[in-house]
Design a protein around this motif. Structure first.
Motif, PDB file in Angstrom:
ATOM      1  N   VAL A 142       0.870  -1.175   0.000  1.00 31.81           N
ATOM      2  CA  VAL A 142       0.000   0.000   0.000  1.00 31.81           C
ATOM      3  C   VAL A 142       0.908   1.226   0.000  1.00 31.81           C
ATOM      4  CG1 VAL A 142      -1.935  -1.107   1.152  1.00 31.81           C
ATOM      5  CG2 VAL A 142      -0.148  -0.031   2.531  1.00 31.81           C
ATOM      6  N   ALA A 143       0.432   2.289  -0.657  1.00 33.78           N
ATOM      7  CA  ALA A 143       1.276   3.481  -0.769  1.00 33.78           C
ATOM      8  C   ALA A 143       1.312   4.271   0.540  1.00 33.78           C
ATOM      9  CB  ALA A 143       0.772   4.362  -1.908  1.00 33.78           C
ATOM     10  N   GLU A 144       0.270   4.073   1.383  1.00 31.99           N
ATOM     11  CA  GLU A 144       0.201   4.845   2.625  1.00 31.99           C
ATOM     12  C   GLU A 144       1.185   4.271   3.644  1.00 31.99           C
ATOM     13  OE1 GLU A 144      -3.601   4.683   0.412  1.00 31.99           O
ATOM     14  OE2 GLU A 144      -2.433   3.135   1.430  1.00 31.99           O
ATOM     15  N   ALA A 145       2.116   5.083   4.080  1.00 31.96           N
ATOM     16  CA  ALA A 145       3.074   4.670   5.106  1.00 31.96           C
ATOM     17  C   ALA A 145       2.990   5.636   6.285  1.00 31.96           C
ATOM     18  CB  ALA A 145       4.493   4.639   4.540  1.00 31.96           C
ATOM     19  N   PHE A 146       3.102   5.100   7.485  1.00 31.77           N
ATOM     20  CA  PHE A 146       2.960   5.862   8.723  1.00 31.77           C
ATOM     21  C   PHE A 146       4.316   6.488   9.033  1.00 31.77           C
ATOM     22  CE2 PHE A 146       1.429   5.451  13.376  1.00 31.77           C
ATOM     23  CZ  PHE A 146       0.816   6.685  13.297  1.00 31.77           C
ATOM     24  N   THR A 147       4.574   7.700   8.514  1.00 38.78           N
ATOM     25  CA  THR A 147       5.917   8.280   8.581  1.00 38.78           C
ATOM     26  C   THR A 147       5.960   9.550   9.422  1.00 38.78           C
ATOM     27  OG1 THR A 147       5.525   9.527   6.521  1.00 38.78           O
ATOM     28  CG2 THR A 147       6.531   7.350   6.322  1.00 38.78           C
ATOM     29  N   PHE A 148       7.141   9.770   9.999  1.00 38.18           N
ATOM     30  CA  PHE A 148       7.414  10.987  10.772  1.00 38.18           C
ATOM     31  C   PHE A 148       8.832  11.437  10.457  1.00 38.18           C
ATOM     32  CE2 PHE A 148       4.131   8.707  13.026  1.00 38.18           C
ATOM     33  CZ  PHE A 148       3.222   9.712  13.343  1.00 38.18           C
ATOM     34  N   ARG A 149       9.130  12.677  10.834  1.00 37.12           N
ATOM     35  CA  ARG A 149      10.450  13.241  10.570  1.00 37.12           C
ATOM     36  C   ARG A 149      11.363  13.068  11.781  1.00 37.12           C
ATOM     37  NH1 ARG A 149      10.397  16.293   5.936  1.00 37.12           N
ATOM     38  NH2 ARG A 149      12.655  15.990   6.109  1.00 37.12           N
ATOM     39  N   GLU A 150      12.647  13.242  11.560  1.00 41.16           N
ATOM     40  CA  GLU A 150      13.642  13.047  12.626  1.00 41.16           C
ATOM     41  C   GLU A 150      13.413  13.991  13.801  1.00 41.16           C
ATOM     42  OE1 GLU A 150      17.812  12.379  10.856  1.00 41.16           O
ATOM     43  OE2 GLU A 150      16.709  13.384   9.244  1.00 41.16           O
ATOM     44  N   SER A 151      12.884  15.152  13.528  1.00 38.54           N
ATOM     45  CA  SER A 151      12.724  16.159  14.586  1.00 38.54           C
ATOM     46  C   SER A 151      11.469  15.958  15.430  1.00 38.54           C
ATOM     47  CB  SER A 151      12.683  17.556  13.954  1.00 38.54           C
ATOM     48  OG  SER A 151      11.618  17.622  13.007  1.00 38.54           O
ATOM     49  N   ASP A 152      10.575  15.049  15.017  1.00 35.60           N
ATOM     50  CA  ASP A 152       9.332  14.837  15.747  1.00 35.60           C
ATOM     51  C   ASP A 152       9.597  14.185  17.102  1.00 35.60           C
ATOM     52  OD1 ASP A 152       7.543  15.925  13.910  1.00 35.60           O
ATOM     53  OD2 ASP A 152       7.512  14.081  12.738  1.00 35.60           O
ATOM     54  N   LYS A 202      12.807  12.685  21.549  1.00 36.15           N
ATOM     55  CA  LYS A 202      12.752  12.651  20.080  1.00 36.15           C
ATOM     56  C   LYS A 202      12.661  11.202  19.599  1.00 36.15           C
ATOM     57  CE  LYS A 202      14.991  16.980  18.869  1.00 36.15           C
ATOM     58  NZ  LYS A 202      16.025  17.626  18.032  1.00 36.15           N
ATOM     59  N   LEU A 203      12.028  11.042  18.482  1.00 37.20           N
ATOM     60  CA  LEU A 203      11.864   9.693  17.930  1.00 37.20           C
ATOM     61  C   LEU A 203      13.214   9.050  17.642  1.00 37.20           C
ATOM     62  CD1 LEU A 203       8.866  10.238  15.477  1.00 37.20           C
ATOM     63  CD2 LEU A 203       8.817   9.322  17.794  1.00 37.20           C
ATOM     64  N   THR A 204      14.204   9.850  17.281  1.00 37.20           N
ATOM     65  CA  THR A 204      15.528   9.300  16.980  1.00 37.20           C
ATOM     66  C   THR A 204      16.171   8.655  18.200  1.00 37.20           C
ATOM     67  OG1 THR A 204      16.418  11.543  17.326  1.00 37.20           O
ATOM     68  CG2 THR A 204      16.005  10.848  15.042  1.00 37.20           C
ATOM     69  N   GLU A 205      15.698   9.018  19.403  1.00 38.69           N
ATOM     70  CA  GLU A 205      16.276   8.459  20.613  1.00 38.69           C
ATOM     71  C   GLU A 205      15.744   7.060  20.921  1.00 38.69           C
ATOM     72  OE1 GLU A 205      15.714  11.153  23.870  1.00 38.69           O
ATOM     73  OE2 GLU A 205      16.218  12.907  22.670  1.00 38.69           O
ATOM     74  N   ILE A 206      14.583   6.718  20.391  1.00 40.11           N
ATOM     75  CA  ILE A 206      13.982   5.420  20.725  1.00 40.11           C
ATOM     76  C   ILE A 206      13.807   4.515  19.492  1.00 40.11           C
ATOM     77  CG2 ILE A 206      12.744   6.388  22.698  1.00 40.11           C
ATOM     78  CD1 ILE A 206      10.195   6.316  20.997  1.00 40.11           C
ATOM     79  N   MET A 207      14.243   4.991  18.346  1.00 37.16           N
ATOM     80  CA  MET A 207      14.037   4.205  17.123  1.00 37.16           C
ATOM     81  C   MET A 207      15.109   3.134  16.996  1.00 37.16           C
ATOM     82  SD  MET A 207      15.389   6.743  14.108  1.00 37.16           S
ATOM     83  CE  MET A 207      17.162   7.032  13.860  1.00 37.16           C
ATOM     84  N   SER A 208      14.806   2.124  16.198  1.00 36.36           N
ATOM     85  CA  SER A 208      15.788   1.096  15.840  1.00 36.36           C
ATOM     86  C   SER A 208      15.886   1.046  14.322  1.00 36.36           C
ATOM     87  CB  SER A 208      15.373  -0.273  16.391  1.00 36.36           C
ATOM     88  OG  SER A 208      14.076  -0.617  15.939  1.00 36.36           O
ATOM     89  N   ALA A 209      16.944   0.432  13.833  1.00 36.43           N
ATOM     90  CA  ALA A 209      17.161   0.383  12.384  1.00 36.43           C
ATOM     91  C   ALA A 209      16.063  -0.451  11.720  1.00 36.43           C
ATOM     92  CB  ALA A 209      18.532  -0.204  12.078  1.00 36.43           C
ATOM     93  N   PRO A 210      15.490   0.027  10.631  1.00 39.13           N
ATOM     94  CA  PRO A 210      14.402  -0.710   9.988  1.00 39.13           C
ATOM     95  C   PRO A 210      14.918  -1.773   9.021  1.00 39.13           C
ATOM     96  CG  PRO A 210      14.740   1.342   8.825  1.00 39.13           C
ATOM     97  CD  PRO A 210      15.736   1.321   9.960  1.00 39.13           C
ATOM     98  N   LEU A 211      14.177  -2.853   8.892  1.00 37.66           N
ATOM     99  CA  LEU A 211      14.430  -3.849   7.852  1.00 37.66           C
ATOM    100  C   LEU A 211      13.562  -3.481   6.656  1.00 37.66           C
ATOM    101  CD1 LEU A 211      15.576  -6.540   6.785  1.00 37.66           C
ATOM    102  CD2 LEU A 211      13.650  -7.682   7.888  1.00 37.66           C
ATOM    103  N   THR A 212      14.190  -3.178   5.530  1.00 39.71           N
ATOM    104  CA  THR A 212      13.441  -2.756   4.347  1.00 39.71           C
ATOM    105  C   THR A 212      13.566  -3.795   3.234  1.00 39.71           C
ATOM    106  OG1 THR A 212      15.335  -1.558   3.397  1.00 39.71           O
ATOM    107  CG2 THR A 212      13.867  -0.332   4.882  1.00 39.71           C
ATOM    108  N   VAL A 213      12.618  -3.728   2.296  1.00 41.74           N
ATOM    109  CA  VAL A 213      12.675  -4.574   1.100  1.00 41.74           C
ATOM    110  C   VAL A 213      12.533  -3.679  -0.118  1.00 41.74           C
ATOM    111  CG1 VAL A 213      11.797  -6.668   2.187  1.00 41.74           C
ATOM    112  CG2 VAL A 213      10.181  -5.041   1.223  1.00 41.74           C
ATOM    113  N   ARG A 214      13.141  -4.076  -1.231  1.00 38.48           N
ATOM    114  CA  ARG A 214      13.035  -3.318  -2.476  1.00 38.48           C
ATOM    115  C   ARG A 214      11.699  -3.604  -3.153  1.00 38.48           C
ATOM    116  NH1 ARG A 214      17.848  -1.100  -4.488  1.00 38.48           N
ATOM    117  NH2 ARG A 214      19.212  -0.712  -2.695  1.00 38.48           N
TER     118      ARG A 214
END
Length: 454
Positions: A142-152, A202-214
């Motif tokens: 699906v094109a809709e992704a639940f995204t936020f910016r680094e500063s959020d 900040k979200l960057t403080e609690i985030m982990s590296a994402p596993l992505t697929v092409r």
């Protein structure tokens, strides 16, 4: 009162009456409480014109749910028959991946007319998704992704979730993904992490590296990832690393099930999502394409029998065992076809593995052929009291079983190598070869041992 629902009347009759009266509100009130499968069944029982009217009368959200429940070809046919404005209204209620599936199957003129009625941004998403190959991450996402910016911050996300319930529902429980200024995913946040962290973090403080697929990641690889990881969804990125959507576990499971069902139907000569509400001539034409080819194949098999008419006339008992030999060998061959098709779908074998597959199948064929040959040989001997008849029938079945499993195991791989659909072509090839080989083996062995059989 016009349009009232009669609890004692037949449901199908009520639907036809409400459609004739153009009472969309009462029609929706009748269909909405039903399970979607039942509501769809009732509408498919209508004549095509009545069905078109029913979809024009009910609310767009209900029509979209019914389209989503329908097999793809039925959904496409329903949309093709709608006015472009109404079709766009209904398609707008669907998730973007289903929108792309439907639009991608339409004629170009119909697709362009519907997209012209949609919001420009939504239409661009549909065009982009429709361009991806089926059964890839791009085609399933699906094109809709639940995204936020680094500063959020955590608090900003939680406030957004509390105030934008409709948007949150659209993301279907996706984890929030953090993207940089170029749209590249740099992290993922768990919902538990959001709830247990300070609001000012900040979200960057609690985030982990994402596993992505092409976008080009195939279905088999997606299945492997979801079987190994407990994720409900995976972010999908373009070749430049931009986040372009999310592929869910549910979408991958559904696509795998659809592929298995499609291959099973193809092996039986049913091409496409046939249902009996489709136009009569379309269904007939599709089936005849398969059946008429089988006439030619059966004539070829019959020609082998005609070449041994004298042998059949002299030992009429052989005629009883001819279909048994071909049918039992065909069953063995179909088992081999099924295993090869499954391994192809799982990516466990490729066309270059044809020789290895043949060795494996030949080993099974020798063992099973000997066992089956002995069993049917004993039956033939006991029935006619002639051990040589048992030898002929048993030897023919043993040899034909070896031939059948060899063909069943290898032919799907060779067809794949030639760019043909192995699910469609393997069955007829297996049938004609096992029939011809079985008839030839029985009749030629019987001819050679004629003095011992009469």
């Amino acid at each position: 009162m016009a349009g009232a629902i009669d609890g004692n009347a037949d449901v199908s009759e009520q639907i036809r009456r409400l459609v004739a009266e153009r009472d969309g509100e009462a029609l929706a009130g009748l269909l909405d409480p039903m399970p979607l499968s039942q509501a769809l069944r009732e509408l498919l029982l209508l004549a095509p014109d009545q069905r078109d009217q029913a979809f024009a009368l009910v609310p767009a959200a209900l029509a979209a749910e019914l389209l989503e429940e329908a097999p793809n070809e039925i959904a496409v046919d329903l949309v093709e028959r709608m006015e472009a404005e109404r079709a766009a209204e209904i398609i707008d209620e669907l998730d973007s991946d289903i929108q792309a599936d439907v639009i991608g199957e339409l004629d170009q003129d119909d697709a362009d007319a519907i997209l012209a009625e949609m919001d420009a941004e939504d239409a661009a998403d549909v065009r982009r998704l429709a361009a991806y190959e089926d059964n890839t991450a791009g085609g399933l996402m699906v094109a809709e992704a639940f995204t936020f910016r680094e500063s959020d911050t955590v608090g900003a996300v939680l406030r957004g979730l509390a105030s934008e319930d409709d948007d949150f529902e659209r993301y279907r429980g996706q984890h929030p993904y953090i993207v940089d200024e170029n749209g590249h995913p740099i992290g993922v946040v768990s919902l538990r992490g959001l709830l247990t962290s300070k609001r000012g973090a900040k979200l960057t403080e609690i985030m982990s590296a994402p596993l992505t697929v092409r976008v080009a990641t195939p279905l088999d690889e997606l299945q492997d990832i979801f079987s190994e990881k407990p994720f409900l969804g995976l972010p999908v990125v373009e070749t430049d690393g931009r986040l372009v959507g999310v592929v869910s576990r549910a979408a991958v499971d559904f696509a795998a099930l659809e592929r298995a069902e499609s291959e099973s139907l193809k092996l039986q000569g049913v091409v496409g999502d046939e249902v009996r509400s489709m136009p009569l001539l379309l269904r007939s034409r599709r089936r005849l394409a398969w059946l008429s080819a089988n006439i030619v194949l059966n004539i070829m098999a019959a020609s082998v029998i005609s070449a041994y008419e004298e042998t059949l006339a002299a030992v009429i008992a052989i005629a009883v065992f001819l279909p048994m030999v071909s049918d039992m060998s065909g069953c063995s061959g179909n088992q081999a076809v099924a295993v090869s098709m499954r391994e192809l779908s799982l990516g466990l074998v490729r066309p270059v593995d044809a020789f290895r597959v043949w060795i494996k199948e030949a080993s099974v064929g020798i063992i099973n052929g000997i066992v089956l040959g002995i069993l049917i040989g004993i039956v033939a001997w006991a029935w006619k009291g002639n051990p040589y008849l048992g030898l002929v029938i048993g030897a023919a079945l043993a040899a034909n079983t070896l031939i059948a499993v060899s063909i069943g195991g290898v032919v799907p791989l060779l067809l794949k190598r030639l760019g043909q659909d192995p699910a469609v072509a393997s069955g007829p090839l297996l049938t004609i070869i096992t029939d011809m080989a079985g008839f030839f083996l029985v009749l030629s062995l019987a001819s050679a041992m004629m003095p011992l059989l009469v």
